[in-house]
Scaffold this motif. Structure first.
Motif, short mmCIF file in Angstrom:
data_model
loop_
_atom_site.label_atom_id
_atom_site.label_comp_id
_atom_site.label_asym_id
_atom_site.label_seq_id
_atom_site.Cartn_x
_atom_site.Cartn_y
_atom_site.Cartn_z
N UNK A 191 1.42 0.05 13.75
CA UNK A 191 2.73 -0.39 14.26
C UNK A 191 3.18 -1.70 13.61
N UNK A 192 2.25 -2.37 12.90
CA UNK A 192 2.64 -3.62 12.22
C UNK A 192 3.05 -3.40 10.78
N UNK A 193 2.95 -2.15 10.33
CA UNK A 193 3.20 -1.92 8.90
C UNK A 193 4.68 -2.05 8.58
N UNK A 194 5.51 -1.34 9.38
CA UNK A 194 6.93 -1.48 9.15
C UNK A 194 7.36 -2.87 9.64
N UNK A 195 8.24 -3.52 8.90
CA UNK A 195 8.70 -4.88 9.21
C UNK A 195 7.54 -5.86 9.20
N UNK A 196 6.47 -5.50 8.51
CA UNK A 196 5.29 -6.37 8.56
C UNK A 196 5.07 -7.13 7.27
N UNK A 197 3.82 -7.48 7.07
CA UNK A 197 3.41 -8.24 5.91
C UNK A 197 3.69 -7.45 4.62
N UNK A 198 3.98 -8.14 3.55
CA UNK A 198 4.20 -7.46 2.27
C UNK A 198 2.91 -7.49 1.45
N UNK A 199 2.46 -6.33 1.03
CA UNK A 199 1.26 -6.24 0.20
C UNK A 199 1.62 -5.64 -1.14
N UNK A 200 0.71 -5.75 -2.08
CA UNK A 200 0.87 -5.03 -3.33
C UNK A 200 0.52 -3.57 -3.10
N UNK A 201 1.00 -2.69 -3.97
CA UNK A 201 0.71 -1.26 -3.87
C UNK A 201 0.97 -0.69 -2.49
N UNK A 202 2.14 -0.97 -1.93
CA UNK A 202 2.46 -0.44 -0.61
C UNK A 202 2.48 1.08 -0.67
N UNK A 203 1.97 1.70 0.38
CA UNK A 203 2.06 3.15 0.46
C UNK A 203 3.34 3.49 1.21
N UNK A 204 4.09 4.44 0.70
CA UNK A 204 5.34 4.79 1.37
C UNK A 204 6.33 3.66 1.25
N UNK A 205 7.30 3.63 2.14
CA UNK A 205 8.36 2.63 2.00
C UNK A 205 8.64 1.89 3.30
N UNK A 206 7.76 0.98 3.71
CA UNK A 206 8.07 0.19 4.90
C UNK A 206 9.19 -0.81 4.62
N UNK B 183 -2.68 -9.82 -1.63
CA UNK B 183 -3.19 -8.80 -0.73
C UNK B 183 -2.65 -7.44 -1.15
N UNK B 184 -3.46 -6.43 -0.91
CA UNK B 184 -3.10 -5.07 -1.30
C UNK B 184 -3.26 -4.14 -0.11
N UNK B 185 -2.38 -3.13 -0.05
CA UNK B 185 -2.50 -2.14 1.02
C UNK B 185 -3.57 -1.12 0.68
N UNK B 186 -4.10 -1.24 -0.54
CA UNK B 186 -5.14 -0.29 -0.94
C UNK B 186 -6.52 -0.84 -0.61
#
Lengths: 107, 873
Positions: free
Chosen positions: B337-352, B144-147
């Motif tokens: 609100x689920x991004x921080x401490x959430x699922x890990x994706x490829x190409x994350x934007x920023x640094x959750x 999965x990717x955040x893009x």
């Protein structure tokens, strides 16, 4: 000499009246009958404890009985100070009532 | 006579709340209940009883306030006296609790920061982003990717009325250049809607306008201050390297809270369309998919299920095209609100922050705190003989058990609160330590905590310490308050009943084993991380300075330095060996044969000689033979074996087809295997190509003792060739070594600290157990001494059992530590051996601390005059 309140007077009198049988429940029933309204346990207990603390009443505990769930009865007896306080109140009453002019004359 | 009794529950409740002095009142009520039940009915009697109970509430409240005030004062007085009398025990208790508590406070601070992520956006509940799943055709895996495709937000906004607003983000990593200085920045391109959806305040500039025109850029406050320390940034012209010039149209204020969207620079999205190098990017979604992000704001009351359904339908209609490498499997939404401490994706934007971190911290905190509480319990119970008489006396004087429980609980609360003070003091050192950890910096989870400003945190701390006080003090309070006055005052031992001894022995053994494993591992990691630098990787790394050439041409650079007498050799490569970066080229051995992947290094002709690599057969590249460039290759032993070239001799002359540029490659030499990867012992098949035009790193070998002169010369030449970019030296092993060393340093810190804490906690537990057992044997010691036993023999006798526990721990821990560490060491290219001196280095201090804990107690008992213990017999 401090003057006791009406409720305290009633309680002291009840203790005097009930003699050997003066414990919480008996006192409460007696006073409730006298005043014509049901009193709560707290309403009787707090003043009784306060009177005992001030030295107007003495307490003594009976042997526990089964009907009380194995608890003791706490009996109260009037002390000399208690007696004195009652007499003082009575005197004040009499003086106060006795010095009144005839009520009907006012009109 | 049989009689009615009041409802047991009601009576119990009243008995619990009423002061014990009011027992006769309950008696009166019970008696009245019996009468009423006779005269009327049990039900009516119960109702009257209940009614009376309710009317007792004012009395109860009144009593509670009066008595709790008086008793609290008394409890604290006694606690203070006890603490004063047993200073040693108090200090140990405080220290043990405080050490563990400080770790937990750190975790509380960490959690608080994490929970507050993204909380400052007023529309946070309605913000989502698109997340995609990619199916890799070759391997069959999905990830999965955040893009998501850049056109997604336009399509969604057009087709789906529930989307109130949407914004595209395109991420690039660039450097900003201004006035001949350059800094790398984390930069995004986005649309003006960014500031409508998110609540990032601007210190300067108009959020509605700043991103409107192409060529506009907004800088973060830190970046603006970096470039324009005493000047107004607004309106200045800066260059984004590789993209072009931008006008600073705004400066971001420091955000009011943490967000995963934290960037150094935000540029106008409209710029991209006008740039030639991006024109292709937006023609097909496959070209922008891996660096585009889509965030959208739903209308109030819109449902997320509809959004997901809409995304699925859009995916089917617009993005279902497959290519050779991958296809887009699906699109779905992820709440802000689920991004921080959430699922890990490829190409994350920023640094959750990854959620696993929270679980690890929670588990660690709970474990540490539970062990500390258990030690407090053991220590309290160990002292029970000393307190037994006090308890007996209190009971004789008319104290109720509940009052004694409260007494002991208030002691533990008091201890916990004092430890909290100490723990907050420890935080002073812990927070900077935590913040300097590489992993913490990298994930942007540093804790910002101002001891004199963030008062609200102290409330959590206080509640936490009360909770710890309760956990730690509950069992000792119950246990100690259960003593029977008759027995304890007559001097009979009542506490033989504390049978948890075996359990505690097991606990001590496991505590010490764990401590040993941590300590030994820390030493191993420390040694190994040093060893990486000194190890022999099969090539020459001494007296070598490596440079990142950035945009400078290698040949030009080499010519500038050619006449320098202090330089022995200059060679170059496109990627540094051991750097962790590799470049793979697909080549085909023959027409119908299976193609293979070759890890490729594009190097200068003298690469082999300079690095001291051994040529097994064939020849090396020659400067004089022009056809050597690009068309001739040297392979390593692994390549010979894995590509089926027979032996090194038969490999010479074999040819390959480079699939991407259709060049024929001929093997002219075979080189002995050398390490190109730090983290594993396997050597991948390598091919070396002589291709000076594509060299990115220069490796300069220095004549002995001339490092300073060469560095000077390098700086001068660099200044001449590239005045804009600062010279970039590459540490040996490149970024990877730095990365590995940072990770090692983190692990050493964490395991070292955990080891220290574990040793402290384990020693406290051992101390408690020793002192408890000695309390029970004081008379025995007295008799032995009277009969002539020496102090040494008594100490040995008393300590023997406990030192045995330590030895058992060593026997258990050493093989485990050895195995665990060898397990990961095996994966390293160059490894240290775990030998006896190393293991002893870990064992001796721990053993020493344990023995000190035991002997400190036994020695005291052995030195005691027998008169003190035997006088009363």
């Amino acid at each position: 000499m401090e003057i006791i309140s009406r409720m305290e007077e009633v309680l002291l009198l009840a203790v005097w009246k009930l003699q050997q049988d003066a414990y919480g429940l008996a006192i409460r029933q007696h006073v409730s009958e006298l005043l014509g309204k049901e009193l709560s346990v707290g309403a009787v207990y707090i003043p009784l404890e306060r009177l005992a603390k001030r030295g107007f009443l003495q307490t003594r505990e009976s042997e526990p009985t089964a009907i009380r769930g194995g608890r003791r009865k706490r009996f109260y007896t009037l002390t000399q100070e208690g007696m004195n306080a009652l007499v003082t109140v009575k005197k004040i009453h009499e003086t106060a009532w006795g010095e009144l002019p005839d009520i009907s004359l006012e009109y | 006579m049989n009689h009615h009794t009041p409802p047991i529950i009601l009576e119990r409740i009243l008995a619990f709340f009423l002061h014990p002095d009011h027992a006769s009142l309950l008696g009166d009520m019970a008696e009245e209940f019996a009468w009423n039940a006779e005269k009327r009915s049990p039900l009516q009697a119960s109702l009257i009883y209940f009614y009376q109970g309710v009317r007792l509430i004012p009395l109860i409240i009144y009593n509670t306030i009066i008595w709790s005030g008086i008793m609290l004062q008394n409890y604290f007085l006694i606690t203070a006296r006890i603490m004063k009398r047993y200073k040693g025990f108090t200090a140990i208790n405080l220290l043990g609790l405080a050490a563990s508590m400080s770790i937990c406070l750190l975790i509380i601070l960490f959690m608080k920061e994490q929970i507050n992520y993204e909380q400052f956006h007023s529309k946070r509940e309605r913000i989502y982003r698109a997340v995609s799943t990619i199916h890799w055709q070759l391997s069959g895996n999905t990830s999965s990717f955040a893009t998501s495709p850049a056109s997604l937000s336009d399509i969604l906004q057009e087709e789906f009325p529930d989307v109130e607003n949407a914004v595209k983000i395109y991420e690039t990593g660039n450097s900003i250049v201004y006035n001949n200085t350059s800094f790398p920045v984390r930069c995004i391109f986005t649309e003006p809607e960014y500031f409508q959806i998110f609540d990032f305040p601007l210190q300067q500039g108009d959020p509605a306008q700043a991103l409107e025109n192409p060529g506009n850029i907004i800088l973060s406050l830190t970046t603006a201050e970096k470039f324009f320390p005493d000047d107004d940034a607004l309106g200045k012209l800066i260059t984004l390297e590789g993209i072009g010039e931008f006008v600073v149209a705004g400066v971001l204020a420091d955000p009011p809270g943490k967000s995963h969207l934290s960037f150094d620079a935000i540029a106008a999205y409209s710029t991209l369309a006008g740039l030639t190098q991006f024109q292709k990017t937006f023609t097909a979604w496959e070209k922008n998919f891996f660096s585009s992000y889509n965030y959208f704001l739903l209308r109030e009351g819109a449902s997320r299920d509809n959004l997901d359904a809409q995304l699925a339908s859009i995916h089917k209609r617009h993005f279902s095209r497959e290519n050779r490498n991958y296809k887009l499997d699906n699109l779905r939404s992820e709440a802000l609100l689920d991004i921080n401490l959430g699922e890990v994706h490829g190409n994350m934007l920023g640094r959750p922050t990854p959620s696993i971190m929270v679980y690890i911290f929670l588990a660690l905190g709970t474990l540490i705190m539970l062990t500390a509480c258990f030690n407090y319990m053991s220590l309290s119970i160990a002292r029970s003989l000393k307190r037994a008489r006090e308890v007996g006396m209190r009971k004789v004087m008319g104290a109720h058990r509940s009052q004694i429980i409260r007494q002991f609980l208030s002691e533990s609360f008091f201890t916990a609160i004092l430890s909290l003070g100490l723990a907050i003091l420890f935080l002073n050192w812990l927070i900077p330590g935590f913040n300097s950890l590489w992993g913490v910096v990298d994930l942007n989870v540093q804790i910002q905590f101002d001891f004199f400003q963030d008062w609200d945190v102290y409330l959590y701390f206080f509640l936490f310490s009360l909770f710890i006080g309760l956990i730690a003090g509950f069992y000792p309070a119950i246990y100690l308050s259960g003593f029977l006055p008759v027995k304890v005052l007559k001097g009979l031992k009542t506490n033989k009943g504390f049978s948890g001894l075996t359990l505690r022995k097991l606990l001590t053994i496991s505590q010490f084993s764990l401590s040993l494993i941590f300590v030994i591992s820390s030493i191993v990691i420390f040694r190994q991380s040093n060893h990486i630098l000194e190890a022999d990787y099969g090539f020459n790394t001494e007296a070598m300075i490596a440079l990142n050439l950035q945009n400078t041409n290698y040949e030009v650079f080499k010519n500038e330095l050619a006449s320098n007498p202090d330089i022995a050799q200059i060679t170059g490569t496109n990627l540094m060996p051991l750097s962790g970066q590799i470049s793979v080229v697909t080549i085909q051995p023959g027409e119908e044969k299976q193609s293979v992947n070759a890890t490729t290094y594009r190097v200068d002709h003298n690469f082999l000689e300079s690095l001291g690599l051994t040529l097994l057969t064939g020849r090396t590249f020659s400067e004089d033979i022009s056809s050597d460039q690009k068309n001739k290759i040297i392979v390593n032993e692994s390549a010979v074996k894995e590509w089926g070239l027979g032996d090194p001799y038969s490999a010479i002359g074999q040819t390959f087809l480079n699939i991407s540029d259709s060049l024929m490659l001929e093997v002219i030499g075979v080189v002995k295997n050398y390490n190109i990867n730090l983290a594993t012992r396997n050597v991948d098949p390598i091919m070396l190509v002589n291709d000076p035009a594509r060299i990115n790193f220069a490796m300069v070998y220095v004549m002995p003792g001339k490092t300073a002169q060469v560095t000077d010369a390098l700086e001068k030449v660099w200044q001449k060739l590239d005045p804009i970019h600062p010279i970039r030296y590459v540490p040996f092993g490149g970024e990877t070594i730095g990365f590995l060393r940072s990770i090692f340093r983190d692990i050493i810190y964490i395991s070292g600290l955990t080891g220290l804490l574990a040793v402290i906690i384990a020693s406290l537990g051992l101390l408690a157990m020793t002192s408890y057992s000695i309390e029970n044997r004081l008379k025995e010691v007295g008799i032995r001494k009277v009969l002539g036993a020496s102090v040494v023999s008594v100490v040995v006798l008393l300590s023997r059992d406990f030192v045995k526990l330590l030895l058992i721990s060593i026997v258990i821990a050493t093989p485990i530590a050895w195995m665990l560490n060898n397990f990961w060491l095996q994966e390293m290219a160059q490894q240290i051996t775990i030998d006896l001196p190393l293991i002893l280095l870990g064992i001796v201090p721990v053993l020493l601390i344990g023995v000190i804990a035991v002997v400190s107690q036994t020695l005291r008992a052995a030195l005691d005059n027998p008169i003190n213990t035997l006088r009363h017999e």
